[in-house]
Design a protein around this motif. Structure first.
Motif, PDB file in Angstrom:
ATOM      1  N   ARG A   2      38.206  29.242  29.980  1.00  0.00           N
ATOM      2  CA  ARG A   2      39.291  30.223  30.087  1.00  0.00           C
ATOM      3  C   ARG A   2      38.809  31.549  29.512  1.00  0.00           C
ATOM      4  NH1 ARG A   2      41.704  26.192  27.440  1.00  0.00           N
ATOM      5  NH2 ARG A   2      42.135  27.557  25.656  1.00  0.00           N
ATOM      6  N   VAL A  20      35.084  34.665  37.961  1.00  0.00           N
ATOM      7  CA  VAL A  20      35.928  33.875  38.857  1.00  0.00           C
ATOM      8  C   VAL A  20      35.052  33.126  39.860  1.00  0.00           C
ATOM      9  CG1 VAL A  20      37.619  34.018  40.724  1.00  0.00           C
ATOM     10  CG2 VAL A  20      38.004  35.302  38.622  1.00  0.00           C
ATOM     11  N   HIS A  24      35.285  30.127  36.486  1.00  0.00           N
ATOM     12  CA  HIS A  24      36.059  30.270  35.261  1.00  0.00           C
ATOM     13  C   HIS A  24      37.520  30.630  35.567  1.00  0.00           C
ATOM     14  CE1 HIS A  24      32.554  29.849  32.742  1.00  0.00           C
ATOM     15  NE2 HIS A  24      31.930  30.813  33.403  1.00  0.00           N
ATOM     16  N   ASP A  25      38.383  30.293  34.635  1.00  0.00           N
ATOM     17  CA  ASP A  25      39.816  30.584  34.723  1.00  0.00           C
ATOM     18  C   ASP A  25      40.065  31.914  34.017  1.00  0.00           C
ATOM     19  OD1 ASP A  25      42.572  30.663  34.629  1.00  0.00           O
ATOM     20  OD2 ASP A  25      42.800  28.843  33.419  1.00  0.00           O
ATOM     21  N   ARG A  46      44.213  35.403  37.457  1.00  0.00           N
ATOM     22  CA  ARG A  46      45.629  35.407  37.113  1.00  0.00           C
ATOM     23  C   ARG A  46      45.942  36.689  36.350  1.00  0.00           C
ATOM     24  NH1 ARG A  46      47.551  30.367  34.137  1.00  0.00           N
ATOM     25  NH2 ARG A  46      45.444  29.961  33.345  1.00  0.00           N
ATOM     26  N   HIS A  56      45.202  33.445  26.173  1.00  0.00           N
ATOM     27  CA  HIS A  56      44.630  32.574  27.205  1.00  0.00           C
ATOM     28  C   HIS A  56      43.143  32.290  26.982  1.00  0.00           C
ATOM     29  CE1 HIS A  56      43.747  31.093  31.285  1.00  0.00           C
ATOM     30  NE2 HIS A  56      42.718  31.926  31.298  1.00  0.00           N
TER      31      HIS A  56
END
Length: 209
Positions: A2, A20, A24-25, A46, A56
């Motif tokens: 994250r 991304v 990865h988030d 996001r 996050h």
């Protein structure tokens, strides 16, 4: 992993898109919710507030620029505690003889960031090349100087450098960052002048004559 990104400018876009793509988030937070949302949609990340991005991330990229550090980071310090905090800023401005450090005579940009978030683990990285380099194909195989004091945070930074198909180059702790930021002022100034800073140095096998 994250990753929280603070900021929605060119460096946030370039590095965020690559992370991304590496699986990865990524969550983007910025002072402008509209810009954060637009960037997140463009790169497949996001979106949230600055606080949500800080919360996050297992690692957090500060991409708001050195001048905004004092405005943005102190309010997030609790959320950033214990996390690798990546500083890609260049505290440089035009001077009479070329680019100069806006931090000249004071603490480095990374040290200022560390003072603003004293329980985070600041790592200097990604600051020598422009966003356009990171966004394109020419970053592959680049050596990326990395400075930091915390071994676990450095290991995370090394992973994120490798995920850009580049090579981490450890150059010391935060006490060395001022020298690294000064190097950026010289190197970037040379590029702007149409010179090639690579011509200054011999290859590693010839460095000692």
């Amino acid at each position: 992993m994250r990753i929280g990104i603070l900021g929605a400018g060119n460096m946030a876009a370039a590095l965020g898109a690559k992370w991304v793509g590496a699986g990865h988030d990524v969550l983007i937070g910025a002072r402008s919710a509209e810009r954060a949302d637009a960037l997140a949609k463009r790169i497949g990340a996001r979106t949230g507030t600055l606080a949500e991005a800080a919360e996050h991330g297992e690692a957090v990229l500060v991409a708001v620029g050195h001048a905004a550090t004092g405005e943005v980071i102190p309010a997030l310090a609790t959320r950033l505690a214990g996390k690798p905090l990546l500083d890609c800023s260049n505290p440089i401005l035009p001077g009479p003889g070329g680019l100069m450090l806006s931090t000249d005579g004071g603490p480095s940009a990374a040290r200022t960031l560390a003072d603003a978030a004293p329980d985070a683990h600041v790592v200097k990285a990604f600051h020598l090349c422009a966003a356009g380099v990171w966004a394109g194909p020419h970053a592959v195989g680049l050596a990326v100087p990395v400075c930091g004091d915390d071994e676990a945070a450095l290991a995370v930074a090394h992973t994120l450098v490798a995920d850009l198909e580049s090579v981490p180059l450890p150059v010391g702790g935060l006490d060395r960052v001022g020298y690294l930021e000064a190097t950026a002022a010289i190197v970037i100034g040379m590029w702007f002048a149409g010179q090639d800073p690579r011509t200054m140095l011999p290859s590693a096998e010839n460095a000692h004559g």
